[in-house]
Design a protein around this motif. Structure first.
Motif, short mmCIF file in Angstrom:
data_model
loop_
_atom_site.label_atom_id
_atom_site.label_comp_id
_atom_site.label_asym_id
_atom_site.label_seq_id
_atom_site.Cartn_x
_atom_site.Cartn_y
_atom_site.Cartn_z
N TYR A 284 113.56 -39.91 61.77
CA TYR A 284 112.67 -38.76 60.94
C TYR A 284 111.03 -39.06 61.63
N GLU A 285 110.71 -39.95 61.46
CA GLU A 285 109.54 -40.68 61.87
C GLU A 285 108.79 -39.61 63.17
N HIS A 286 109.76 -39.57 64.61
CA HIS A 286 109.31 -39.73 65.53
C HIS A 286 109.27 -37.62 65.28
N GLN A 287 110.18 -37.63 64.45
CA GLN A 287 110.30 -35.48 64.48
C GLN A 287 108.62 -35.19 63.52
N ASP A 288 108.18 -36.22 62.58
CA ASP A 288 107.82 -36.12 61.76
C ASP A 288 105.76 -35.70 62.51
N THR A 289 106.54 -36.96 63.26
CA THR A 289 104.63 -36.77 63.98
C THR A 289 104.84 -35.42 64.78
N SER A 290 106.35 -35.44 65.56
CA SER A 290 105.88 -34.21 66.72
C SER A 290 105.30 -32.70 65.74
N VAL A 291 105.99 -32.55 64.68
CA VAL A 291 105.27 -31.55 63.75
C VAL A 291 103.85 -31.61 63.57
N GLN A 292 103.71 -32.81 63.24
CA GLN A 292 102.18 -33.22 63.30
C GLN A 292 101.39 -32.90 64.38
N VAL A 293 101.38 -33.14 65.55
CA VAL A 293 100.81 -32.68 66.34
C VAL A 293 100.78 -31.55 66.87
N LYS A 294 101.55 -30.93 66.53
CA LYS A 294 102.08 -29.42 66.46
C LYS A 294 100.57 -29.13 65.68
N HIS A 295 100.90 -29.21 64.51
CA HIS A 295 99.56 -28.98 63.42
C HIS A 295 98.01 -28.99 64.43
N TYR A 296 97.82 -30.59 64.51
CA TYR A 296 96.97 -30.97 64.89
C TYR A 296 96.49 -30.05 66.16
N LEU A 297 97.22 -29.47 67.16
CA LEU A 297 96.48 -28.68 68.42
C LEU A 297 96.28 -27.26 68.04
N ASN A 298 97.40 -26.98 66.53
CA ASN A 298 97.04 -25.36 66.74
C ASN A 298 95.90 -25.19 65.68
N SER A 299 95.25 -26.48 65.33
CA SER A 299 94.12 -25.90 64.37
C SER A 299 93.07 -26.90 65.03
N THR A 300 93.13 -26.80 66.01
CA THR A 300 91.78 -27.26 67.69
C THR A 300 91.86 -27.06 68.88
N LYS A 301 92.26 -25.36 68.37
CA LYS A 301 93.18 -24.06 70.05
C LYS A 301 91.48 -25.07 70.79
N ASP A 302 90.22 -24.60 69.84
CA ASP A 302 89.14 -24.66 70.98
C ASP A 302 88.58 -25.69 71.95
N LEU A 303 89.01 -26.71 71.48
CA LEU A 303 88.80 -28.38 71.90
C LEU A 303 89.59 -27.83 73.34
N TYR A 304 88.78 -28.48 74.20
CA TYR A 304 89.46 -29.08 75.63
C TYR A 304 88.16 -29.95 76.35
N VAL A 305 88.63 -30.08 77.95
CA VAL A 305 88.16 -30.77 78.41
C VAL A 305 87.18 -30.43 79.01
N GLN A 306 86.11 -30.19 78.55
CA GLN A 306 84.84 -29.92 79.97
C GLN A 306 84.24 -31.00 80.77
N LEU A 307 84.44 -30.41 82.05
CA LEU A 307 83.62 -30.80 83.04
C LEU A 307 82.83 -29.93 83.81
N GLY A 308 82.36 -30.71 84.60
CA GLY A 308 80.98 -30.95 85.29
C GLY A 308 79.63 -31.08 84.89
N GLY A 309 79.21 -30.55 84.30
CA GLY A 309 77.42 -30.39 83.71
C GLY A 309 76.51 -30.91 84.93
N LEU A 310 75.37 -31.39 83.89
CA LEU A 310 74.20 -31.46 85.39
C LEU A 310 74.17 -32.78 85.18
#
Length: 271
Positions: A50-76
């Motif tokens: 059950y803990e595995h299942q709950d954690t999987s759901v929590q990861v989905k919620h986390y990704l859904n609430s941080t859709k604009d977050l991603y690795v930003q490469l490059g820079g000066l």
């Protein structure tokens, strides 16, 4: 939550579809979920708890609430390779240590490479022939070994793109016991089975390719790739992992004394 000690639920739906999707996302844009995905995968393929299942759901919620977050490469800024290495020594449940590390190519970019993986499988017939780590120091050495293997490939690519890279390349870790191993290379029954890894890393140090710098745990970015962290620390390391160091070398990288120990070719030869 320690998923390693969670009890399987007979007949529960496998989480492989979830973890496969998570890994696709994590490997391409979201290394901040690598640890969570790895822990769900450990025991989530068949009869997940059950803990595995709950954690999987929590990861989905986390990704859904941080859709604009991603690795930003490059820079000066100046191109300079450096990285962080860490390991979490696991002794309970499915006792495979988690190894993690990340590499950066400048102070303004997110990590160009990140990994979070279980140690290899335990040999149930002969414990001493097992390739799973038997101590926290051994797991740290293995994490460094994985990071250096990837670094060698990246050096070839980086040299082709931008010419020779500044050396030694700094690799930061927070395990001081490893320093004594690389310093003295004392072989006994406790390190004999990983002596080849130790020798290989020491040779890279002596050749001037890398230098291992010891950093306080609170500043080791790879910590996010080996264990679950409290929100403030997670967010601190997530920002660096995804966006970089804001163009500034960390304060501790300018320090001296116990807070900043460097293992270089010169320091080894002086021992």
């Amino acid at each position: 939550i320690n998923l390693r000690t969670a009890q399987p639920v007979a007949g529960a739906t496998s989480l492989l579809p979830d973890t496969g999707t998570f890994r696709f996302i994590a490997d391409r844009a979201r290394p901040d979920i690598l640890t969570a995905v790895g822990e769900i995968s450990t025991g989530g393929a068949k009869d997940p708890s059950y803990e595995h299942q709950d954690t999987s759901v929590q990861v989905k919620h986390y990704l859904n609430s941080t859709k604009d977050l991603y690795v930003q490469l490059g820079g000066l800024g100046k191109l300079i390779l450096f990285g962080y290495s860490d390991a979490s020594y696991v002794t309970e449940g499915n006792a495979k240590s988690r190894l993690g590390g990340c590499l950066f190519w400048n102070l303004n970019s997110g990590a160009i490479f990140s990994f979070s993986r279980n140690d290899t499988t335990r040999n149930t017939t002969n414990e001493y022939m097992s390739s799973v780590s038997h101590s926290s120091t051994e797991s740290e050495i293995k994490a460094l070994d994985v990071l250096i293997t990837e670094l060698l490939h990246i050096i070839d690519v980086a040299t082709f793109i931008a010419g020779e890279q500044e050396r030694p390349i700094k690799l930061f870790c927070d395990n001081r016991s490893a320093k004594m191993v690389f310093d003295t290379l004392k072989t006994n029954h406790r390190v004999k089975h990983i002596n080849m890894r130790i020798q290989a890393i020491r040779e890279h140090i002596l050749s001037g390719l890398i230098a291992i710098h010891f950093v306080p745990t609170d500043d080791n970015v790879a910590d996010i790739l080996t264990k679950a962290l409290a929100a403030p620390k997670f967010q601190k390391f997530r920002k660096i992992l995804m966006k970089g160091h804001d163009g500034l070398a960390p304060d501790w990288d300018h320090g001296h004394g116990d807070a900043h120990l460097a293992l270089t070719a010169l320091s080894i030869l002086e021992v």
